[in-house]
Design an enzyme around this catalytic site. Structure first.
Site, PDB file in Angstrom:
ATOM      1  N   ASP A 292       0.897  -1.186   0.164  1.00  0.00           N
ATOM      2  CA  ASP A 292       0.048  -0.115   0.111  1.00  0.00           C
ATOM      3  C   ASP A 292       0.870   1.297   0.036  1.00  0.00           C
ATOM      4  OD1 ASP A 292      -1.644   1.899   0.504  1.00  0.00           O
ATOM      5  OD2 ASP A 292      -2.384   1.238   2.574  1.00  0.00           O
ATOM      6  N   ASP A 438     -17.670   4.087   0.244  1.00  0.00           N
ATOM      7  CA  ASP A 438     -16.371   3.846   0.729  1.00  0.00           C
ATOM      8  C   ASP A 438     -16.556   3.332   2.522  1.00  0.00           C
ATOM      9  OD1 ASP A 438     -13.578   3.825   1.195  1.00  0.00           O
ATOM     10  OD2 ASP A 438     -13.207   5.173  -0.503  1.00  0.00           O
ATOM     11  N   ASP A 551     -10.532  -3.569  -0.725  1.00  0.00           N
ATOM     12  CA  ASP A 551      -9.337  -2.591  -0.618  1.00  0.00           C
ATOM     13  C   ASP A 551      -8.589  -2.924   0.275  1.00  0.00           C
ATOM     14  OD1 ASP A 551      -7.914  -0.311  -1.122  1.00  0.00           O
ATOM     15  OD2 ASP A 551      -9.333   1.096  -0.753  1.00  0.00           O
ATOM     16  N   ARG A 610      -7.683  -4.409  -5.076  1.00  0.00           N
ATOM     17  CA  ARG A 610      -6.444  -3.604  -5.282  1.00  0.00           C
ATOM     18  C   ARG A 610      -5.383  -4.229  -5.468  1.00  0.00           C
ATOM     19  NH1 ARG A 610      -5.143   1.470  -1.318  1.00  0.00           N
ATOM     20  NH2 ARG A 610      -4.388  -0.167   0.134  1.00  0.00           N
ATOM     21  N   ASP A 626      -4.324   4.438  -5.523  1.00  0.00           N
ATOM     22  CA  ASP A 626      -4.435   5.729  -4.920  1.00  0.00           C
ATOM     23  C   ASP A 626      -3.646   6.746  -5.756  1.00  0.00           C
ATOM     24  OD1 ASP A 626      -6.286   4.530  -3.319  1.00  0.00           O
ATOM     25  OD2 ASP A 626      -4.845   4.806  -1.571  1.00  0.00           O
ATOM     26  N   HIS A 684     -13.425   8.477  -8.821  1.00  0.00           N
ATOM     27  CA  HIS A 684     -13.296   8.326  -7.572  1.00  0.00           C
ATOM     28  C   HIS A 684     -12.430   9.653  -7.161  1.00  0.00           C
ATOM     29  CE1 HIS A 684     -13.130   6.614  -3.526  1.00  0.00           C
ATOM     30  NE2 HIS A 684     -11.893   5.982  -3.665  1.00  0.00           N
TER      31      HIS A 684
END
Lengths: 951, 473
Positions: A292, A438, A551, A610, A626, A684
């Protein structure tokens, strides 16, 4: 969704200071370089040279389906077992493991769809230097050289690929730790035990074991091993404040591949980098380790959220692929070496041609597990896709609605907000299919629950959306809040389903909910339980139009090393180290299974993830994580999705508008124009950014965005057919030009334009203030038509296209037929029975071909033959529709309302002939300036046979 | 009489709605036209004249002539979509819902036969699996009730507004009077201030005169001698550093003891000073009174300083008295001035054409939303208090931000608490008509950007006369 650091700032004030003070980019210090990863550093320190490995030809066993033989490392006498298989469909599988590992080494399960079927191997010749095996009919051979060990795969006189030709095969055998007290005790005990065992086994199994006893090499092995030096980082290492205890010691593996004649290599996503891979000699290797990464930087080899260890090599003659099936942290070094080639063995001497021949060398390094590599020999790009698909499966065929437009934001605040946004789309006459929620929709980040104030009546909300034939996605992340009042947590804990820490307790990390446990998704029983949680009676407030988003499944652990899980955490008997890159794959698998099961197995799931691995294509869609509202991020979305498509994951998209920061209205419009022509089309935005629903940027921009979303909807029949096609073949939907034009060298490095299927070429505008783009139109003998103006352009040229804000340079290939539905409605489901318009783009031979695929759009009934699949052909002035699914059991209400023939000349008369043989005349309109012939309302049913004749 | 008024209002209200939403161009429609026209789906009566059955049909934009059979034949021939008013064939088409019993309106053609009921008379789903009920009558009833309620609310709101306008005017006058009063007070104070200044000046003069000329040289002398003697604690006829340190202090900081260096400076650079030097140097410094003074000057010391001369004593007291008076007068003048400028600032705010919003400026309104309590103090500030108790500013009064034709429909409050990603919190308040005054909603659609709905009778606007609008009710 955001990455770690930023949201952590809410809890950790010092990070806030760092974020505000720092520049807008990833904090590279949070992630390891090769030098900071002990095994990578160790392995990379090893330079090309003569391999210490020798093949023990006397140990060779050749059965009908496989060859095995032992390899020995002359430095430490540790033996390896090589297995070599010839697989159906022109592939070779090479497996290397320790002959007798101290304990089993991890072999990746569940990624291959089945044990790959083998083909017979035949021994062609053998002498003391090696053996030559035949690889089926195409004069392909594999040469196993004994001293040093290497493999060469040849076709005719050409070497296609060599393994260990640079001598970089390495296998850190498992060993006992020697510098501790416990080692001394266990080794003593072990040697006593060994002696006891030897005594008994020699009686029970006199053959096998005895032979080993007298083997001098084996004897040497035990003595030699004690001389192995202990290097730093072998038995423990630390990064920042995190210690990795490494109780199993060093276990890395490495192997090099040489690709003579190859200058272009692609794949090994996920990296924010160009499509064509770069050489890594002057920096770090490409890294594959699901992470991440907060505000990732572009154009570098750092690891991102997902990993697919598949590399494609291409030149004008051939495309091949390497699938390195290993789920541990992996680094891939690429070097290009046109001079300085290594000397081939004498059996290869005669193939030595010009020493100028380009060559690419690839070296894979993984932290643990075994070497299990699939060599896909093509020879065409299509063959490689099909070969890889035969191993790991194809893209899941999604529900049609998932190909529509998705409206997302972190977060839509409450039910009223959802209702208002939904109404906004109708008010501005913009279609959409999915609205997303979300993490804030949950009760305190407890997934499978709803905030009782803001989303007090989710079914009412879902029904409101359903009334418009639309759908919703709610997020379900894999970190589970540690809270004894939370049912999900209690059940996982009581069933012992959590990943364990090195001391055997439940592993706990910090994530959105605060302290969180991580279910062990590598366990089939855990996944089955997780899937059952999606049942309508378990997941309260859910309905059939609620789908799921996974996610943070790298997994993201805010306070873990590199924002992920400790490598010494335990998944049953295996360390997290062994399975890391599989975690996200399994999360999505369990979730998709849940969505299938809740419908009794009838409805197709839709799950966005993701994190991903090889095989994730079977489970749903992925997005590029992201990103940021910057022009470069818009640009990079193209190579990122192209790279994913090459390794089977076609359902790819980037956050439209950019997740972090706020886009200018120009960037936003351009991003919609790009995203509308990428497979997964979702806007998004970050929690801290101003609202950006399509109508918030003034009437002109609203009109531009409306127009491009509507273009997407008119093209849904084509997109859907592409997904059906990739479901069958594994070919990428969004594909680099070289895939279709493998001999055209001009296409090899292009990654600012691409094809959708083979018939649409897209060159999005990704520059600020652009007044024009230069697009390369391939195929010298063909023509391309601008889909907006129908203007004709010759292939084989770089074409400058002036653009305005409404321009999206999209071209239809001469020789193609594309079905569209021009009646754009509120959602894709509203368009189900609408009529088709066929766009027939003629080539120089005045011919064209296309397909039409129709089914119910949401169930698995297509697997029971309930679909229409037709071939549309135009030649000799006759356009006809022929059935490709003779026993298809599906009927449609859709009909053909219009046929547009581009590049046509004016006919005198047009006649329609239906399946029953009835003929009728069709009205038409001819636009001489653009040579466009429009047939008015031919009216036949889209599922039937028909012919239209131009006279 | 009452019902007639109601009726007019009701029609005006509907006209307002129609003219705003649909911009229907109205042409006179003759009944005979309707009889002549074939039933064409999806058009309003005002458009029927374009669809009179003939051999051919001219697209309304005049771009193309097509056979009449091609009207509503589910294929789009006209660029403007006018040949398919009743089907979904044209991308830019629109379909007219007659909605008998309710409001007629247009929907985009794409909503015809899409399986979703859009027209309350179900006319848009004539060839679709959707089972649509005709709900126009119920909707009409409900809307009529709603509109009547709205009208009553509007009437009541306007009545209340009138009251509030009157109150506003009174309040405005009151405030103006208050301002005038304050200004008068200020003027008086100004005069007093001048008077006090004059008096103080006189007293100072008197004192000076007495000190210098009245008592003559001796007075001057004795006064200098008196002071010298006061300072000369050991009476040795000479001042020492210790004597200076123990008796002399700074005017601005009486608590601080002079350093030796400072004392030496006062002694003209030496460690001792006799009377004659004192008279020409330190004496002047001490009597000028701008930096140093004798300790306890006002209690015991002053008496001794001025000596025993009763005239001098009286003059000194008078000067002191006037100084105190002047200070008091200055303070009260400043206070009144501040009050005036605060009132002027408040009165400078635009409270509407009739000062109808003025009454809000002393009030605050609260609303609880989920875990937060929002407080709006109109023309002042907006705050948010979490259940945990922390209070955050969502902005201070900025300006009116309504549209040009109704600027008083929206307010902006700016520069609240800074946001984590830069910028600061701000709130946009929309004012709507209602019989009561209060906060109706508070939301944060984007981070740090709040919107509120504030209802009050003073936001009610009388319905304006509209140009002729035709409805099909």
């Amino acid at each position: 969704m955001a990455a770690f650091t930023e949201r952590m700032a809410l809890v950790q004030a010092f990070l806030l200071v760092l974020c505000l003070g720092g520049t807008w980019a990833v904090d590279k210090g949070n992630f390891k370089t090769c030098d900071q990863s002990a095994f990578c550093k160790r392995q990379r320190a090893m330079k090309p040279g003569e391999s210490p490995y020798r093949a023990l030809l006397e140990t060779m066993e050749l059965t009908n389906t496989r060859l095995t033989l032992q390899l020995i490392n002359d430095n430490n006498k540790v033996r390896l077992l090589l297995e070599l298989y010839r697989l159906q469909g022109n592939m070779t599988r090479v497996k290397i493991n320790e002959l007798k590992p101290l304990k089993p080494r991890y072999e990746v399960p569940d990624v291959l769809i089945k044990e790959p079927p083998t083909e017979p191997l035949a021994l062609l010749s053998q002498d003391e230097n090696g053996v030559v095996l035949s690889l089926g009919a195409e004069s392909q051979r594999v040469i196993v050289s004994a001293r040093p060990f290497r493999l060469d795969i040849m076709e005719g006189h050409d070497v296609l690929m060599s393994l260990n030709s640079r001598g970089l095969l390495a296998f850190e055998h498992l060993r006992m730790r020697k510098d501790t007290f416990s080692y001394k005790v266990t080794s003593t005990v072990a040697s006593v035990w060994d002696n006891v065992k030897r005594v008994f086994s020699s009686q029970v199994e006199p053959d096998g074991e005895k032979k080993e006893d007298v083997d001098p090499a084996n004897h040497a092995e035990t003595t030699k091993e004690e001389d192995d030096k202990i290097e730093e980082g072998m038995w423990e290492e630390s990064f920042k404040s995190h210690a990795d205890t490494k109780p199993n010691g060093p276990s890395a593996i490495s192997l090099d591949f040489s690709l003579p004649g190859v200058e272009n290599v692609y794949g090994i996503p996920e990296h924010a980098d160009n499509l064509k891979l770069k050489t890594t000699e002057n920096g770090d290797p490409y890294r594959l380790y699901n992470l991440d990464v907060f505000q990732y930087e572009l154009y570098n080899p750092m690891a991102l959220y997902g990993a697919v260890p598949v590399l494609l090599a291409h030149n004008t003659q051939r495309t091949t692929g390497i699938f390195w099936l290993n789920a541990a942290e992996t680094w891939v070094d690429i070097s290009s070496n046109t001079a300085g080639k290594t000397v081939f063995g004498k059996m290869l001497d005669y193939v030595q041609g010009s020493s100028e021949r380009p060559q690419t060398d690839v070296r894979w390094i993984s932290e643990s597990g075994i070497i299990d590599v699939f060599i896909m020999l093509g020879p065409t790009p299509r063959d490689v896709f099909s070969q890889y698909a035969s191993l790991t499966g194809t893209q899941a065929f999604p529900p049609l609605a998932a190909l529509g437009y998705h409206q997302c934001r972190w977060n839509y605040n409450d039910q009223e907000d959802v209702k208002t946004v939904d109404a906004g789309f109708d008010e501005h006459d913009i279609p959409y299919d999915f609205i997303w929620l979300d993490i804030e929709h949950t009760d305190g980040k407890r997934y499978f629950t709803w905030d009782s104030h803001k989303f007090g009546n989710p079914k009412e909300m879902l029904q409101g959306i359903k009334d418009k034939k639309r759908k919703m996605v709610a997020i379900v992340d894999p970190h589970i809040k540690v809270d004894s009042n939370y049912k999900i947590h209690n059940e996982i804990r009581s069933k012992g389903f959590y990943v364990k820490n090195k001391d055997g307790g439940d592993y706990e990390g910090w994530c959105w909910p605060g302290s969180a446990g991580y279910p062990d998704f590598t366990r089939a029983d855990m996944r089955a339980w997780w899937a059952s949680m999606f049942a309508y009676d378990q997941y309260e407030g859910s309905m059939e139009n609620l789908y799921t988003w996974n996610d943070m499944n790298e997994p993201s652990v805010f306070n873990g090393p590199e924002v992920t899980m400790h490598k010494d955490a335990m998944h049953g008997d295996w360390e997290h180290r062994d399975v890391h890159n599989l975690y996200g794959f399994y999360v999505q698998m369990a979730t998709a299974d849940g969505l299938v099961q809740r419908s009794g197995g009838t409805e197709r799931p839709f799950v966005l993830t993701r994190a991903f691995f090889a095989g994730s294509q079977r489970l749903g869609a992925v997005w590029t994580g992201d990103n940021a509202a910057e022009w470069d991020h818009l640009k990079i979305s193209i190579p990122m999705c192209l790279s994913l498509g090459l390794v089977g994951i076609s359902f790819c998209g980037a956050d439209v508008g950019g997740f972090f920061k706020s886009p200018s209205s120009e960037l936003l419009v351009r991003w919609y124009q790009t995203g509308a022509y990428q497979p997964f089309f979702r806007a998004h935005a970050h929690l801290d950014t101003p609202r950006r629903e399509p109508w918030l940027f003034g009437p002109e921009n609203t009109a531009l965005i409306r127009d491009v979303i509507r273009q997407r909807y008119t093209l849904l029949p084509y997109w859907y057919q592409q997904f059906y096609h990739t479901y069958l073949t594994g070919e990428p939907i969004m594909r680099p030009l070289w895939v279709e034009y493998p001999q055209d060298q001009a296409t090899f490095a292009i990654d600012d334009e691409y094809l959708i299927g083979k018939d649409l070429l897209v060159h999005p505008v990704t520059e600020e203030g652009s007044r024009g783009v230069t697009a390369y139109l391939p195929e010298k003998d063909n023509v391309w038509y601008n889909v907006q103006t129908f203007q004709k352009h010759n292939g084989g040229q770089n074409l400058y296209i002036p653009v305005t804000m409404s321009s999206i340079p999209v071209f239809q290939r001469g020789g193609s037929i594309i079905p569209r539905k021009l009646r754009v409605r509120r959602s894709s489901a509203c368009m189900e029975n609408d009529p088709y318009t066929l766009y027939v783009a003629l080539n120089q031979q005045r011919a064209a071909e296309g397909e039409l695929y129709i089914d119910d759009g949401h169930t698995f009934n297509y697997q029971k033959n309930e679909f229409i699949h037709r071939r549309l052909t135009f030649s000799n002035n006759i356009l006809s529709s022929v059935n490709l699914n003779a026993d298809g059991k599906f009927t449609t209400l859709s009909w053909v309302e219009r046929i547009v023939i581009i590049g046509a000349s004016k006919p005198n008369k047009i006649t329609l002939q239906t399946a029953e043989g009835q003929e009728s005349s069709i009205e038409f309109d001819f636009d001489a300036s653009m040579s466009v012939l429009t047939l008015r309302k031919p009216g036949m049913n889209a599922g039937e046979d028909w012919k239209v004749m131009l006279q | 009489m009452r019902s007639k008024v109601m009726n007019e209002n009701w029609h005006n209200f509907l006209r307002l709605i129609f003219s705003m939403r649909f911009h229907i161009v109205v042409a006179t429609v003759f009944w005979s036209d309707l009889v002549d026209s074939r039933k064409i789906r999806g058009i309003s009566s005002s458009y029927k004249r374009f669809y009179r059955e003939k051999k051919s049909f001219l697209c309304i934009d005049g771009s193309k002539m097509i056979p009449f059979e091609q009207v509503n034949d589910d294929y789009c021939d006209c660029q403007d979509g006018s040949d398919e008013p009743g089907t979904s064939a044209c991308p830019r088409g629109r379909f007219y819902c007659t909605n008998l019993g309710f409001r007629p309106h247009y929907i985009p053609s794409s909503r015809v036969n899409d399986g979703i009921c859009d027209c309350c008379d179900a006319s848009d789903e004539y060839n679709s699996p959707a089972r649509c009920q005709n709900s126009c009558w119920n909707l009409g009833q409900r809307e009529r009730a709603f509109v009547e309620g709205q009208m009553r609310a509007l009437d009541e709101g306007l009545r209340l507004k009138q009251q509030l306008i009157e109150e506003g005017v009174l309040l405005w006058r009151e405030k103006q009077a208050q301002l005038r009063e304050l200004q008068q007070v200020a003027e008086d104070l100004q005069l007093k201030l001048e008077e006090h200044r004059r008096k103080k000046h006189e007293a100072d003069q008197t004192l000076k005169a007495l000190q210098s000329s009245d008592s003559g040289h001796a007075g001057y002398n004795s006064s200098a001698v008196g002071l010298f003697n006061l300072l000369d604690s050991n009476k040795d006829g000479s001042l020492s550093v210790e004597e200076i340190q123990s008796k002399v202090t700074f005017i601005r900081d009486e608590t601080r003891v002079l350093t030796e260096d400072e004392a030496v400076t006062l002694l003209g650079g030496g460690h001792r000073m006799d009377l004659s030097t004192f008279r020409n140097t330190l004496w002047d410094i001490l009597t000028s009174g701008d930096s140093v003074k004798i300790k306890d000057m006002h209690s015991g010391g002053a008496g001794r300083l001025v000596g025993d001369d009763p005239h001098l004593k009286a003059a000194d007291r008078a000067a002191e008295w006037e100084a105190t008076n002047l200070k008091k007068a200055e303070e009260s003048y400043e206070q009144v001035s501040a009050e005036i400028s605060e009132l002027q600032r408040k009165l400078a705010i635009d409270y509407g054409t009739d000062w109808e919003f003025l009454f809000l400026n002393t009030q605050c309104f609260q609303l609880q939303v989920y875990e937060y309590t929002y407080t709006l103090c109109p023309f002042n500030q907006v705050t948010q208090k979490s259940s945990a108790g922390t209070e955050v500013s969502l902005g201070v009064w900025g300006m009116w931000s309504g549209s040009a034709n109704n600027p008083y429909s929206q307010q902006v409050y700016e520069n609240g608490e800074p946001c984590w990603q830069g910028g600061s919190r701000s709130t946009t308040v929309t004012l709507t008509c209602g019989t009561e005054t209060g906060l109706r909603s508070a939301k944060e659609p984007s981070k740090c950007q709040y919107i509120m709905d504030f209802q009050t009778p003073v936001a009610c606007q009388p319905v304006l006369k509209q140009r002729g609008v035709h409805s099909e009710l």
